[in-house]
Write a protein that holds these residues in place. Structure first.
Motif, PDB file in Angstrom:
ATOM      1  N   PHE A 395      77.699  29.585  29.516  1.00  0.00           N
ATOM      2  CA  PHE A 395      77.051  29.527  30.628  1.00  0.00           C
ATOM      3  C   PHE A 395      76.621  30.881  31.452  1.00  0.00           C
ATOM      4  O   PHE A 395      76.918  32.000  31.157  1.00  0.00           O
ATOM      5  CB  PHE A 395      77.711  28.914  31.985  1.00  0.00           C
ATOM      6  CG  PHE A 395      78.719  29.634  32.470  1.00  0.00           C
ATOM      7  CD1 PHE A 395      80.033  30.140  31.890  1.00  0.00           C
ATOM      8  CD2 PHE A 395      78.464  30.506  33.815  1.00  0.00           C
ATOM      9  CE1 PHE A 395      80.968  30.873  32.684  1.00  0.00           C
ATOM     10  CE2 PHE A 395      79.347  31.210  34.359  1.00  0.00           C
ATOM     11  CZ  PHE A 395      80.838  31.320  33.989  1.00  0.00           C
ATOM     12  N   THR A 396      75.475  30.981  32.152  1.00  0.00           N
ATOM     13  CA  THR A 396      74.814  32.035  32.618  1.00  0.00           C
ATOM     14  C   THR A 396      74.232  31.707  34.089  1.00  0.00           C
ATOM     15  O   THR A 396      73.833  30.655  34.394  1.00  0.00           O
ATOM     16  CB  THR A 396      73.924  32.767  31.824  1.00  0.00           C
ATOM     17  OG1 THR A 396      73.670  34.194  32.507  1.00  0.00           O
ATOM     18  CG2 THR A 396      72.566  31.910  31.752  1.00  0.00           C
ATOM     19  N   VAL A 397      74.199  32.564  35.260  1.00  0.00           N
ATOM     20  CA  VAL A 397      73.688  32.474  36.159  1.00  0.00           C
ATOM     21  C   VAL A 397      72.578  33.184  36.580  1.00  0.00           C
ATOM     22  O   VAL A 397      72.381  34.351  36.331  1.00  0.00           O
ATOM     23  CB  VAL A 397      74.913  32.467  37.507  1.00  0.00           C
ATOM     24  CG1 VAL A 397      74.340  31.678  38.664  1.00  0.00           C
ATOM     25  CG2 VAL A 397      76.008  31.746  37.140  1.00  0.00           C
ATOM     26  N   ALA A 398      71.456  32.665  37.246  1.00  0.00           N
ATOM     27  CA  ALA A 398      70.236  33.498  37.619  1.00  0.00           C
ATOM     28  C   ALA A 398      69.951  32.876  39.022  1.00  0.00           C
ATOM     29  O   ALA A 398      70.016  31.740  39.346  1.00  0.00           O
ATOM     30  CB  ALA A 398      69.148  33.194  36.529  1.00  0.00           C
ATOM     31  N   PRO A 399      69.203  33.788  39.775  1.00  0.00           N
ATOM     32  CA  PRO A 399      68.485  33.318  41.007  1.00  0.00           C
ATOM     33  C   PRO A 399      67.261  32.427  40.800  1.00  0.00           C
ATOM     34  O   PRO A 399      66.398  32.957  40.140  1.00  0.00           O
ATOM     35  CB  PRO A 399      68.358  34.748  41.582  1.00  0.00           C
ATOM     36  CG  PRO A 399      67.938  35.535  40.574  1.00  0.00           C
ATOM     37  CD  PRO A 399      68.719  35.165  39.546  1.00  0.00           C
ATOM     38  N   ALA A 483      72.567  37.469  35.797  1.00  0.00           N
ATOM     39  CA  ALA A 483      71.426  38.374  35.929  1.00  0.00           C
ATOM     40  C   ALA A 483      70.734  38.333  37.166  1.00  0.00           C
ATOM     41  O   ALA A 483      70.813  37.225  37.961  1.00  0.00           O
ATOM     42  CB  ALA A 483      70.437  38.337  34.701  1.00  0.00           C
ATOM     43  N   ASN A 484      70.005  39.456  37.590  1.00  0.00           N
ATOM     44  CA  ASN A 484      69.453  39.290  39.033  1.00  0.00           C
ATOM     45  C   ASN A 484      67.767  38.927  38.531  1.00  0.00           C
ATOM     46  O   ASN A 484      67.027  39.089  39.558  1.00  0.00           O
ATOM     47  CB  ASN A 484      69.456  40.949  39.371  1.00  0.00           C
ATOM     48  CG  ASN A 484      69.166  40.812  40.946  1.00  0.00           C
ATOM     49  OD1 ASN A 484      69.775  40.018  41.512  1.00  0.00           O
ATOM     50  ND2 ASN A 484      68.610  41.886  41.572  1.00  0.00           N
ATOM     51  N   ASP A 485      67.377  38.654  37.407  1.00  0.00           N
ATOM     52  CA  ASP A 485      66.206  38.117  37.317  1.00  0.00           C
ATOM     53  C   ASP A 485      66.342  36.767  36.329  1.00  0.00           C
ATOM     54  O   ASP A 485      67.723  36.212  35.993  1.00  0.00           O
ATOM     55  CB  ASP A 485      65.174  39.107  36.655  1.00  0.00           C
ATOM     56  CG  ASP A 485      65.869  39.875  35.290  1.00  0.00           C
ATOM     57  OD1 ASP A 485      66.513  39.008  34.272  1.00  0.00           O
ATOM     58  OD2 ASP A 485      65.987  40.681  35.047  1.00  0.00           O
TER      59      ASP A 485
END
Length: 495
Positions: A395-399, A483-485
């Protein structure tokens, strides 16, 4: 030209000359700050524990004072919180700025009688540098809005406690008070959506000329202004020509802002934090922000790719180079010593010294100022999946800054091995855990700046396919937890 704007121009030129003087002598300026800090704190508990009496130069400081993050310096901070004097800095601090911790909830950052003025003076000087360079001072004649936290504070053992932006609100100079908005009562509203509506009611028919705040918060204000008035913000506020921001990168928001405003406006970037006011954009023509070398802060820099070495080299200002990613270490007149704020910077100029914020030393999301880190999302995943049939492959998370509906949110991209159970309940558990760990994120959710996180299912093999496409499949390569993008997120195949 009004008398007020005429006076502002004269004052601006005077301040600019003073700034140019210390900026032209960076090494001497930092040495003076260093010696003053050490001398003042010699008799504190920290100074005695770290042989400040024997520190004459930076090499001595490196020998006696290790690099610390908040958790490492916390035993000293806890003593101050409990009311003890002369621990990190002489006497007691005036305030604690409450901020989000990375591992154990909230942090309490001291603000002293010496450090507090540096925050307000730096913000003022950013505007004065703009006036000195551009000659534009008409904004001082109109209304100014500073979107910030509530100025209400609590008290603990004789020390007032609040959010930095709310504390700073108590220090707005008298000559700006009549121009400043919103009202004190509106500024004290905790719920963000309610607060924005109240701000709109107060400002929609005013001559707004300067607007300041974190970009996502200001964007919400602009969107609601436009919806209520039916006009672009630039038509509603015909004399609005200066936007001041900090906290997050403006570039992802710039196109949306210009659409909402209806034109391009000048902007000034600030680099403030509870730990200190580090830099501000001092010119409209050069990249980067002027590093404030005379602001009660002594800086050290460690190359980011060496930071996790056993004994990374700690560089002073005269040894840094352009284009290198550095972890910024600070020692301050608020009593922080060899302190790692977690920010990474790159120098765009060394004459004078200007920086851009290149990120954090760890992966993070701070699109809205929340500073969510990898440890927090991993812990949330562990807690939420415990006792369920759900199994996660990756998994990963992004805005998601500009959703098609509703408020912005964090989007969790999850490749499930087994997606059994109630995924709605799973998402709620993830969100609850993240809020419990990160007070900034919780504030954004409860203040209705963000909506709770959403889950997007990644197709089987999606993460591997992505890593293969990047030439990073296997070996020591890992999927960033966040990540912030959306560079990674937007390339993942969904189902």
């Amino acid at each position: 030209m009004s008398l007020k704007s005429f006076a502002a121009k004269i004052f601006a030129k005077s301040i600019r000359k003073k700034i140019d003087l210390w900026a032209a002598n960076p090494i001497d300026t930092q040495e003076k700050v260093f010696q003053e800090l050490i001398a003042t704190a010699q008799d504190t508990a920290f100074g005695e524990d770290h042989a400040f009496d024997d520190i004459a130069c930076h090499d001595d400081f490196v020998k006696y004072v290790p690099i610390r993050d908040y958790e490492a310096i916390r035993p000293y901070v806890d003593r101050v919180v409990e009311g003890e004097e002369n621990v990190l800095w002489p006497g007691k601090p005036l305030y604690f700025a409450k901020t989000s911790g990375t591992t154990s909830g909230s942090k309490y950052i001291p603000l002293t009688k010496e450090s507090m003025p540096t925050h307000t003076t730096a913000a003022r000087n950013a505007m004065l540098c703009y006036i000195a360079e551009t000659g534009k001072a008409d904004f001082v004649n109109g209304k100014m809005i500073f979107l910030q936290g509530s100025p209400e504070m609590t008290e603990q053992n004789g020390i007032k406690l609040g959010r930095l932006s709310g504390i700073v609100a108590h220090y707005v100079p008298n000559y700006l008070q009549k121009n400043r908005m919103p009202s004190w009562e509106t500024n004290c509203i905790e719920d963000w959506e309610t607060k924005v509506d109240a701000i709109i009611a107060e400002t929609i028919d005013k001559d707004m000329r300067l607007i300041s705040g974190i970009p996502p918060w200001v964007q919400m204000y602009f969107e609601r202004l436009k919806a209520k008035s039916g006009k672009p913000v630039g038509e509603l506020f015909k004399n609005f020509n200066l936007f001041i921001y900090g906290g997050v990168n403006y570039e992802p928001y710039r196109a949306k802002f210009e659409d909402l405003i209806g034109r391009r406006v000048d902007s000034i970037e600030l680099f403030p934090a509870s730990e200190g006011f580090f830099a501000f954009q001092d010119t409209q023509t050069e990249e980067g922000m002027l590093l404030l070398l005379d602001n009660g802060i002594f800086y050290e820099f460690i190359k980011a790719d060496e930071f996790f070495d056993e004994k990374p080299k700690r560089l002073t200002i005269g040894l840094v180079e352009k284009g290198v990613n550095y972890v910024m270490i600070i020692s301050t007149n608020a009593g922080l010593w060899g302190y790692n704020v977690g920010d990474t910077v790159m120098f765009t100029s060394t004459s004078p010294y200007r920086v851009v914020v290149s990120g954090r030393i760890k992966h993070f999301i701070s699109a809205f100022g929340e500073h969510v880190i990898g440890k927090e999302v991993e812990q949330a995943m562990l807690e939420a999946s415990a006792g369920t049939d759900i199994r996660i492959h990756e998994f990963t998370v992004a805005p998601q800054i500009t959703p098609s509906d509703g408020l912005p949110y964090h989007e969790w991209f999850i490749e499930f091995e087994v997606a059994g159970g109630d995924l709605t309940a799973f998402a709620k558990a993830l969100d609850a855990s993240l809020q419990a760990q990160n007070s900034y994120y919780k504030d954004l959710i409860t203040g209705k700046v963000l909506q709770p996180l959403r889950i997007s299912k990644v197709a089987k093999g999606g993460f591997n396919d992505y890593m293969k496409s990047q030439g990073k499949l296997g070996g020591q390569n890992k999927i960033p937890r966040l990540a912030n993008d959306r560079k990674l997120a937007d390339q993942l195949p969904l189902i």
